[in-house]
Enzyme design. Structure first.
Site, mmCIF file in Angstrom:
data_model
loop_
_atom_site.group_PDB
_atom_site.id
_atom_site.type_symbol
_atom_site.label_atom_id
_atom_site.label_comp_id
_atom_site.label_asym_id
_atom_site.label_seq_id
_atom_site.Cartn_x
_atom_site.Cartn_y
_atom_site.Cartn_z
ATOM 1 N N GLU A 245 0.845 -1.189 0.000
ATOM 2 C CA GLU A 245 0.000 0.000 0.000
ATOM 3 C C GLU A 245 0.880 1.239 0.000
ATOM 4 O OE1 GLU A 245 -2.806 2.501 3.092
ATOM 5 O OE2 GLU A 245 -2.764 0.313 3.301
ATOM 6 N N ARG B 272 0.385 10.383 0.247
ATOM 7 C CA ARG B 272 0.728 11.470 1.166
ATOM 8 C C ARG B 272 1.879 12.325 0.661
ATOM 9 N NH1 ARG B 272 0.818 8.177 6.948
ATOM 10 N NH2 ARG B 272 -1.230 7.176 6.740
ATOM 11 N N LYS C 99 -11.000 -1.493 6.162
ATOM 12 C CA LYS C 99 -9.824 -1.107 6.920
ATOM 13 C C LYS C 99 -10.305 -0.568 8.273
ATOM 14 C CE LYS C 99 -5.995 2.221 6.874
ATOM 15 N NZ LYS C 99 -5.115 3.040 6.027
#
Length: 212
Positions: A45, A49, A133
């Site tokens: 993943e 960001r 998640k």
């Protein structure tokens, strides 16, 4: 080449641990992905960001076919579409709204939308989403919280992420409603910055050996 995941369940089944990676320098993307795959963790993943994130996903998708690269920290439809275009094979969000859930579904990619409460989990279940998640895991009740959901919401399965360590991961993986855990401890900034890929591979190998 690793099989492309067709559902959230497939994403959860890739390995016991999903490396959560922040890529600051796109040149680190390929060797980092290869190091993680060599350690037995094909699912990666890459969080959206940093300015390098989409390019990192594209490079990994093109040059490391044995990796299953996904985009994390997806917070709007524009990011979901951009990640899919870059070559992401799954999407992960820290939280979710109905609009974001629709946008992720429109990409055709499997997704793990984020939740932190029972009500949020039930809202996504109403949309037909059963693989989620759990974020931020440690701050939101940790393994004890997830264990408490096995009775009322047995159809849900989670990838808890946030504050999990190599030491606490087994507590989560022992739960029947946890498919894998997300971890940032596999790619410390110092190791990545210095290109110490052998040590990243060793951390990945230890994580891949965790029972679930």
């Amino acid at each position: 080449m690793t099989t492309t995941p067709r559902s959230g369940a497939d994403v959860l089944d890739l390995a016991p641990v999903m490396p959560v990676v922040v890529v600051e320098d796109v040149e680190h993307a390929v060797p980092l992905a290869r190091a993680l795959v060599a350690g037995g963790l094909p699912g990666i993943e890459v969080t959206l960001r940093t300015p390098a994130a989409l390019s990192a996903i594209e490079r990994i998708a093109q040059e490391v076919p044995e990796a299953v690269v996904g985009a994390g920290t997806v917070v709007n439809g524009e990011q979901a579409g951009a990640a899919a275009k870059a070559g992401a094979r799954f999407l992960v969000s820290p939280g979710c709204t109905p609009e974001l859930a629709r946008a992720m579904a429109d990409t055709g990619l499997p997704a793990l939308p984020g939740v932190a409460t029972v009500s949020e989990a039930m809202a996504l279940l109403e949309l037909g989403l059963t693989e989620l998640k759990f974020f931020p895991a440690e701050a939101s009740g940790g393994a004890k919280f997830l264990k408490s959901l096995t009775g009322p919401l047995p159809q849900l399965k989670f990838c808890p992420t946030g504050g999990i360590t190599a030491e606490s991961a087994p507590d989560y993986l022992a739960l029947p409603n946890v498919g894998c855990v997300g971890g940032s401890w596999l790619t410390p900034a110092a190791l990545v910055g210095e290109g110490r890929w052998d040590q990243v591979t060793e951390l990945a190998r230890e994580a891949a050996a965790l029972a679930r």
